[in-house]
Design an enzyme around this catalytic site. Structure first.
Site: not given
Ligand code: ATP
Ligand code: MG
Length: 550
Positions: A264, A254, A30
């Site tokens: 984030k 994760r 995102e």
């Molecule tokens: P955040 O919790 O940091 O806001 P998010 O999952 O909302 O993270 P996205 O931009 O949607 O952030 O993530 C893109 C991809 O990265 C998704 O498939 C998500 O599952 C993966 N991802 C995000 N954080 C992690 C993590 N800590 N470990 C492994 N994969 C991750």
């Molecule tokens: Mg997300």
């Protein structure tokens, strides 16, 4: 070779059975923040699996929410993925599919599987029930197909104000899975989108967008983190009812890293509250921060490889990340000498005005890195902490009457200590032993070797020493405000360190080992007059059981 992970098992079975000719994965960030080391795990997994099995990976920006997304983030995300060493097959945006998703929504309406609900969000929440009690059906649930189509088209046309109504899937208000209780598919938002501008005033929810985008791209294995496991039945329901390509979702745990936050939202908070200088502050776990700190893509990929993939949550020791970068930098870093806290050392028996250029190897781990020459002269700098007037037991470095070797130069003996009026040590007087020049067959034994630089040739540099940003092991789990968990010593600036002359022309992206001090890289804030170096990591893990560095 390490054992296969569960995803590799699944993919191999799918290829063997002929279910797919070729696998297609995607990385779906995102664009509302910079990528962090957790994303690196996901990138390494998605791109790595496609590489391993001859498939492809799409980069898809999950930009269904117009409020938080910015083009700056899109650019940083692309730069960071490439820096990690991966190239996507296609660059897509969830917003590319808005028209298609709209059609899908109408298709569900026509099948009697979606309806426009005029209940307020509070009413919808109240009717949702609880995990142990069923929800209540909305009074708008049984509208006719014609009525729903007309209302949904009006939603799109901008007839209704924000919050007036939503489109919901008609599934099961008594489902034990709350996500199946008539989830919202579309909501009204009069907001400009970074790509589609004001074309749309209705935006699809994540659950209605993600799986359908996967399907439109022919994604075979849609890999996401564990929190989406409960969304999987809904992911499958939409695909089944729409009768579109059956992408499958798989979840993994994760990455959580000790002394670090990886959300984030929290990283943005650190930036906005000024705890760090920006998304690329070298203490940030973002890829931009790690890069500026001197982490290499190779070390990060090695780290991702070592942590593996599993479905159970855990907290990975940040020491493992530091181990990976040390291993990599030990192989590639150019050795240089820099004195962080200079103490003048005067060799009283060395001719005034004489300079010897001594050959020094650039990297004992890599003969191909060659040698350079460094100047040796009568006045040198050594580290303040390498001298003690009254050394305690166990201190093996310089003290009155003692001999030590100066790295790649000579053995010297401390003869005298020079002090100012207030008794502070301002210089050391010593003699050098000409026959002990490095490379000669001198058999003089000393207990310690010190780094040094020639005072007349020294280049003043600024050195940034970093420590963990948080003082608690699991800041993400703490109830305390984020700001109160910050390690007050996470940054130590050394304003006037003295470097050997070669570092006047240090280059960005080149990794250096400052002997006995750690691994360093030039910071982009450097100017020709003042090189600035970031310490990537110390030579040894000073958090592990205390062992002497010398
Ligand atoms: P955040 O919790 O940091 O806001 P998010 O999952 O909302 O993270 P996205 O931009 O949607 O952030 O993530 C893109 C991809 O990265 C998704 O498939 C998500 O599952 C993966 N991802 C995000 N954080 C992690 C993590 N800590 N470990 C492994 N994969 C991750
Ligand atoms: Mg997300």
């Amino acid at each position: 070779m390490s054992a296969k992970n569960f995803l590799e098992e699944i993919i191999e079975a799918d290829l063997k059975s002929g279910k797919y000719q070729r696998i297609v994965t995607r990385f779906p960030p995102e664009p509302n923040g910079y990528l962090h080391i957790g994303h690196a795990k996901s990138i390494h997994l998605n791109f790595g699996l496609a590489d391993k099995y001859g498939g492809i990976t799409n980069l898809r920006f999950d930009d269904t929410n117009p409020t938080t997304e910015e083009t700056e983030y899109v650019e940083s995300i692309k730069r960071d993925i490439r820096w990690l060493g991966y190239e996507w097959e296609n660059e897509f945006y969830a917003s590319d599919y808005f028209e298609k998703l709209y059609e899908f929504a109408e298709r569900l309406i026509r099948k009697g599987l979606a309806y426009v609900d005029h209940s307020s969000s509070e009413e919808i929440a109240a009717m949702k029930g609880t995990p142990t009690t069923p929800g209540m059906e909305s009074p708008y649930r049984n509208r006719t197909v014609e009525e729903n189509l007309e209302l949904f088209r009006k939603m799109r046309a901008g007839v209704f104000p924000e919050g007036a109504c939503v489109l919901r899937a008609k599934i099961d208000m008594a489902s034990p899975n709350m996500h199946m209780r008539d989830p919202v598919m579309y909501r009204i938002k009069y907001e400009s989108h970074h790509r589609t501008g004001n074309t749309w005033c209705i935006y699809p929810m994540y659950d209605f967008a993600h799986g359908q985008c996967d399907s439109l791209e022919g994604i075979t294995h849609s890999i996401c983190t564990m929190e989406f496991e409960v969304h999987r039945p809904l992911y499958e329901w939409f695909i089944e009812k729409l009768e579109i390509f059956p992408s499958r979702q798989y979840e993994f745990a994760r990455l959580n890293l000790s002394y670090t936050v990886l959300s984030k939202r929290k990283l943005l908070q650190l930036v906005q509250e000024g705890h760090v200088s920006g998304w690329d502050d070298p203490r940030m776990p973002t890829l931009a921060g790690l890069r500026r700190r001197g982490y290499t893509p190779e070390a990060i990929r090695e780290f991702c490889e070592r942590i593996g993939v599993a479905r159970r949550d855990n907290l990975v020791d940040v020491g493992l990340l530091e181990f990976c970068i040390r291993e990599d930098l030990n192989r590639r870093a150019l050795r240089r000498m820099v004195v962080l806290s200079p103490l003048k050392l005067i060799l009283t028996n060395y001719p005034e005005g004489q300079v010897e250029w001594l050959p020094v190897e650039n990297n004992p781990e890599d003969p191909a890195a060659g040698t350079r020459e460094i100047p040796f002269s009568r006045e040198l700098f050594i580290e303040q902490e390498d001298f003690m007037e009254e050394p305690p037991k166990g201190f093996l470095r310089l003290a009155p009457g003692r001999t030590v070797r100066l790295k790649s130069a000579y053995v010297i003996r401390c003869d005298d200590v020079v002090k100012d009026d207030r008794g502070n040590i301002i210089a050391i007087k010593a003699s050098y032993f000409p026959e002990t020049r490095s490379g000669s067959d001198s058999t003089v034994k000393v207990k310690s070797t010190l780094h040094w630089v020639s005072a007349a040739h020294a280049v003043p540099v600024r050195v940034m020493l970093y420590d963990r940003l948080f003082k608690v092991e699991n800041p993400a789990a703490s109830e305390e405000p984020l700001g109160s968990l910050i390690n007050p010593n996470s940054l130590l600036v050394v304003e006037r360190a003295m470097a050997e002359p070669d570092l006047r022309t240090a280059s960005l992206g080149v990794h250096y080992q400052f002997l006995r001090k750690g691994y360093f890289v030039l910071d982009p804030s450097s100017t020709p007059d003042l090189p600035v170096f970031n310490r990537t990591v110390t030579l040894k893990d000073h958090w592990a059981a205390k062992t002497s560095e010398h």
